[in-house]
Design a protein around this motif. Structure first.
Motif, PDB file in Angstrom:
ATOM      1  N   ALA A 125      22.674  -1.095  23.033  1.00  0.00           N
ATOM      2  CA  ALA A 125      21.919  -2.092  22.261  1.00  0.00           C
ATOM      3  C   ALA A 125      21.680  -3.352  23.092  1.00  0.00           C
ATOM      4  O   ALA A 125      20.604  -3.968  23.003  1.00  0.00           O
ATOM      5  CB  ALA A 125      22.667  -2.432  20.970  1.00  0.00           C
ATOM      6  N   ALA A 126      22.655  -3.724  23.917  1.00  0.00           N
ATOM      7  CA  ALA A 126      22.484  -4.904  24.778  1.00  0.00           C
ATOM      8  C   ALA A 126      21.357  -4.653  25.774  1.00  0.00           C
ATOM      9  O   ALA A 126      20.545  -5.553  26.054  1.00  0.00           O
ATOM     10  CB  ALA A 126      23.788  -5.212  25.514  1.00  0.00           C
ATOM     11  N   ALA A 127      21.290  -3.417  26.304  1.00  0.00           N
ATOM     12  CA  ALA A 127      20.222  -3.075  27.250  1.00  0.00           C
ATOM     13  C   ALA A 127      18.858  -3.175  26.553  1.00  0.00           C
ATOM     14  O   ALA A 127      17.898  -3.720  27.119  1.00  0.00           O
ATOM     15  CB  ALA A 127      20.439  -1.667  27.804  1.00  0.00           C
ATOM     16  N   ALA A 128      18.791  -2.663  25.319  1.00  0.00           N
ATOM     17  CA  ALA A 128      17.521  -2.709  24.572  1.00  0.00           C
ATOM     18  C   ALA A 128      17.089  -4.159  24.324  1.00  0.00           C
ATOM     19  O   ALA A 128      15.914  -4.512  24.458  1.00  0.00           O
ATOM     20  CB  ALA A 128      17.665  -1.968  23.246  1.00  0.00           C
ATOM     21  N   GLN A 129      18.079  -4.990  24.000  1.00  0.00           N
ATOM     22  CA  GLN A 129      17.775  -6.411  23.742  1.00  0.00           C
ATOM     23  C   GLN A 129      17.293  -7.097  25.030  1.00  0.00           C
ATOM     24  O   GLN A 129      16.290  -7.805  25.039  1.00  0.00           O
ATOM     25  CB  GLN A 129      19.033  -7.095  23.221  1.00  0.00           C
ATOM     26  N   ALA A 154      33.811  -3.878  19.918  1.00  0.00           N
ATOM     27  CA  ALA A 154      32.372  -3.586  19.828  1.00  0.00           C
ATOM     28  C   ALA A 154      31.718  -4.399  18.707  1.00  0.00           C
ATOM     29  O   ALA A 154      30.629  -4.953  18.882  1.00  0.00           O
ATOM     30  CB  ALA A 154      32.161  -2.091  19.608  1.00  0.00           C
ATOM     31  N   LEU A 155      32.378  -4.478  17.545  1.00  0.00           N
ATOM     32  CA  LEU A 155      31.781  -5.244  16.435  1.00  0.00           C
ATOM     33  C   LEU A 155      31.705  -6.731  16.784  1.00  0.00           C
ATOM     34  O   LEU A 155      30.721  -7.407  16.485  1.00  0.00           O
ATOM     35  CB  LEU A 155      32.576  -5.047  15.144  1.00  0.00           C
ATOM     36  N   ASN A 156      32.751  -7.222  17.404  1.00  0.00           N
ATOM     37  CA  ASN A 156      32.782  -8.637  17.765  1.00  0.00           C
ATOM     38  C   ASN A 156      31.630  -8.970  18.713  1.00  0.00           C
ATOM     39  O   ASN A 156      30.861  -9.915  18.500  1.00  0.00           O
ATOM     40  CB  ASN A 156      34.126  -8.960  18.417  1.00  0.00           C
ATOM     41  N   TRP A 157      31.494  -8.167  19.743  1.00  0.00           N
ATOM     42  CA  TRP A 157      30.471  -8.422  20.753  1.00  0.00           C
ATOM     43  C   TRP A 157      29.064  -8.271  20.149  1.00  0.00           C
ATOM     44  O   TRP A 157      28.169  -9.085  20.399  1.00  0.00           O
ATOM     45  CB  TRP A 157      30.674  -7.463  21.930  1.00  0.00           C
ATOM     46  N   ALA A 158      28.907  -7.220  19.337  1.00  0.00           N
ATOM     47  CA  ALA A 158      27.592  -6.965  18.728  1.00  0.00           C
ATOM     48  C   ALA A 158      27.156  -8.145  17.854  1.00  0.00           C
ATOM     49  O   ALA A 158      25.995  -8.562  17.872  1.00  0.00           O
ATOM     50  CB  ALA A 158      27.638  -5.689  17.903  1.00  0.00           C
ATOM     51  N   LYS A 159      28.116  -8.717  17.117  1.00  0.00           N
ATOM     52  CA  LYS A 159      27.771  -9.846  16.238  1.00  0.00           C
ATOM     53  C   LYS A 159      27.519 -11.108  17.075  1.00  0.00           C
ATOM     54  O   LYS A 159      26.558 -11.842  16.828  1.00  0.00           O
ATOM     55  CB  LYS A 159      28.911 -10.063  15.241  1.00  0.00           C
ATOM     56  N   LEU A 160      28.375 -11.295  18.055  1.00  0.00           N
ATOM     57  CA  LEU A 160      28.253 -12.480  18.913  1.00  0.00           C
ATOM     58  C   LEU A 160      26.884 -12.521  19.599  1.00  0.00           C
ATOM     59  O   LEU A 160      26.246 -13.573  19.677  1.00  0.00           O
ATOM     60  CB  LEU A 160      29.359 -12.389  19.970  1.00  0.00           C
ATOM     61  N   TRP A 161      26.415 -11.380  20.056  1.00  0.00           N
ATOM     62  CA  TRP A 161      25.154 -11.307  20.791  1.00  0.00           C
ATOM     63  C   TRP A 161      23.977 -10.874  19.910  1.00  0.00           C
ATOM     64  O   TRP A 161      22.878 -10.667  20.398  1.00  0.00           O
ATOM     65  CB  TRP A 161      25.295 -10.340  21.968  1.00  0.00           C
ATOM     66  N   ASN A 162      24.245 -10.695  18.614  1.00  0.00           N
ATOM     67  CA  ASN A 162      23.183 -10.323  17.677  1.00  0.00           C
ATOM     68  C   ASN A 162      22.457  -9.040  18.127  1.00  0.00           C
ATOM     69  O   ASN A 162      21.223  -8.976  18.152  1.00  0.00           O
ATOM     70  CB  ASN A 162      22.185 -11.491  17.558  1.00  0.00           C
ATOM     71  N   LEU A 163      23.228  -8.022  18.489  1.00  0.00           N
ATOM     72  CA  LEU A 163      22.649  -6.812  19.085  1.00  0.00           C
ATOM     73  C   LEU A 163      22.015  -5.885  18.042  1.00  0.00           C
ATOM     74  O   LEU A 163      22.519  -5.787  16.909  1.00  0.00           O
ATOM     75  CB  LEU A 163      23.735  -6.051  19.856  1.00  0.00           C
ATOM     76  N   PRO A 164      20.964  -5.154  18.430  1.00  0.00           N
ATOM     77  CA  PRO A 164      20.295  -4.226  17.498  1.00  0.00           C
ATOM     78  C   PRO A 164      21.046  -2.893  17.388  1.00  0.00           C
ATOM     79  O   PRO A 164      20.600  -1.870  17.883  1.00  0.00           O
ATOM     80  CB  PRO A 164      18.913  -4.036  18.126  1.00  0.00           C
ATOM     81  N   VAL A 165      22.202  -2.926  16.748  1.00  0.00           N
ATOM     82  CA  VAL A 165      23.029  -1.718  16.643  1.00  0.00           C
ATOM     83  C   VAL A 165      23.477  -1.503  15.199  1.00  0.00           C
ATOM     84  O   VAL A 165      23.750  -2.453  14.474  1.00  0.00           O
ATOM     85  CB  VAL A 165      24.239  -1.796  17.623  1.00  0.00           C
ATOM     86  N   ILE A 166      23.502  -0.232  14.820  1.00  0.00           N
ATOM     87  CA  ILE A 166      23.982   0.146  13.476  1.00  0.00           C
ATOM     88  C   ILE A 166      25.318   0.869  13.661  1.00  0.00           C
ATOM     89  O   ILE A 166      25.368   1.916  14.313  1.00  0.00           O
ATOM     90  CB  ILE A 166      22.990   1.111  12.790  1.00  0.00           C
ATOM     91  N   PHE A 167      26.379   0.299  13.154  1.00  0.00           N
ATOM     92  CA  PHE A 167      27.671   0.983  13.164  1.00  0.00           C
ATOM     93  C   PHE A 167      27.778   1.761  11.856  1.00  0.00           C
ATOM     94  O   PHE A 167      27.880   1.164  10.780  1.00  0.00           O
ATOM     95  CB  PHE A 167      28.816  -0.027  13.294  1.00  0.00           C
ATOM     96  N   LEU A 168      27.715   3.066  11.971  1.00  0.00           N
ATOM     97  CA  LEU A 168      27.705   3.907  10.767  1.00  0.00           C
ATOM     98  C   LEU A 168      29.033   4.650  10.676  1.00  0.00           C
ATOM     99  O   LEU A 168      29.335   5.496  11.528  1.00  0.00           O
ATOM    100  CB  LEU A 168      26.529   4.892  10.850  1.00  0.00           C
TER     101      LEU A 168
END
Ligand SMILES: Cc1ncc(C[n+]2csc(CCOP(=O)(O)OP(=O)(O)O)c2C)c(N)n1
Length: 346
Positions: A125-129, A154-168
């Motif tokens: 997701a970081a690469a896509a962003q 992973a959740l912390n980083w995803a939220k911190l960087w506002n990444l386009p990822v869905i944790f399902l």
């Protein structure tokens, strides 16, 4: 969704169910080695999710991955051949059941280490962003992996960087034989709340509910609204793997969940109720799926094993092959020259 697409969802769920039942038989016949984690009962999760994504979005999952690979468009032939360890499999027979990968579908696996793929999902997701590709990453995991350190990283980083990822979270309620209430200190949604992440709970036995939820959160990600968390409540009908005698779970509980079967429910409540198909058409679909899976088994069985002299291929990417490290050239050995064979392969 029009009739054709709704029927396609049904067919895919039936394909996964039949594929898994036949894979279990092949395992019992020792055609498949190693571990085999089946997906029976959870079909609506993969099929509903993938139907909500774009073809070039990224998908990464845990080892219960056959259903995801099929939903994502890998052929039954290539997946069965991979389980058989044959050269015609999705990764040439090198990954097997727990490591299905299909690059053309941007399906990145298939991870055996619980929670090991979550940081990779954040990385995709970081690469896509960073590259502004507009891609969303969908990362499915079992409820057990929400207790692992990588989950929180992973959740912390995803939220911190506002990444386009869905944790399902594919919450089949058990990590091996241990129920969620016993293995987790807090309810699932509280874990997402810990990272101030948008979260929903979804009925994982309802393919349309899953599809709608994934559509919603993928849309959020595409609009730059960041990561989301879905607690998709489902159930697996079989034990943890083929090696699990499944003695911990109450048989009455399994029977109760079977009454909410995602395939029967979708056929009854949507396809038949809306007169989109006749019972005969549903029967024809099942028969065509059975033929497809039979063909996949024959294909896998007749396919060659990977050639021995390719054993060291794909271990390193090509650029690494000629790289100098600490003055010595990295060169994979070849069977013929460098490996003592004790006459076995002579
Ligand atoms: C880091 C790590 N610890 C332990 C294991 C052994 N293990 C394999 S599957 C599993 C249970 C995981 O359950 P869950 O995440 O709920 O996934 P499910 O099998 O239900 O899809 C465990 C503990 C492992 N593979 N990796």
């Amino acid at each position: 969704m029009d009739k054709e697409n709704l029927v396609a969802l049904y067919r895919q769920m039936v394909l996964i169910r039949v594929f898994e039942d036949r894979a279990a038989e092949m395992y019992a016949k020792a055609k498949i080695a190693g571990f085999l984690h089946l997906y029976n009962g959870q079909e609506a999760v993969a099929v509903g999710s993938v139907s909500a994504l774009h073809p070039d979005d990224d998908v990464v999952v845990n080892y219960r991955d056959h259903g995801w690979a099929l939903a994502r468009g890998s052929s039954a032939r290539a997946v069965m051949a991979e389980l058989f360890g044959r050269a015609t499999g999705t990764t040439g027979g090198r990954g097997g059941s727990m490591h299905l990968v299909d690059v053309k579908n941007r399906f990145w696996g298939g991870y055996a280490i619980v929670g090991g793929h979550l940081p990779l999902a954040a990385g995709l997701a970081a690469a896509a962003q960073y590259l502004k590709t507009g891609r969303v990453t969908l990362c499915s995991m079992g409820d057990g992996s929400t207790n692992i350190g990588t989950f929180h990283a992973a959740l912390n980083w995803a939220k911190l960087w506002n990444l386009p990822v869905i944790f399902l979270v594919e919450n089949n309620q058990y990590a091996m034989g241990t129920h969620y209430d016993v293995h987790s200190a807090v309810p699932m949604l509280q874990k997402a709340a810990g990272y101030n992440m948008y979260a929903e709970e979804v009925d994982g036995m309802d393919v349309m509910a899953v599809r709608e939820a994934v559509c919603r959160v993928a849309e959020r990600a595409r609009k730059g609204e960041g990561p989301s968390f879905l607690n998709v409540v489902t159930y697996r009908y079989r034990g943890h793997s083929m090696a699990d005698p499944d003695v911990q779970r109450d048989k009455a509980e399994i029977a109760q969940w079977r009454e909410r079967d995602p395939i029967v429910r979708f056929a009854t409540d949507v396809l038949l109720k809306r007169n989109l198909v006749t019972p005969k058409e549903l029967e024809d679909i099942r028969e065509s799926v059975e033929r497809e899976v039979e063909d996949a088994i024959e294909f896998a069985d007749k396919s060659p094993e990977p050639a021995l002299d390719t054993l060291y291929d794909y271990i390193y990417q090509q650029p690494v092959r000629n790289m100098q490290i600490a003055g010595s050239l990295i060169r994979p050995p070849t069977i013929a020259k460098d490996i003592p064979t004790n006459g076995k392969h002579a």
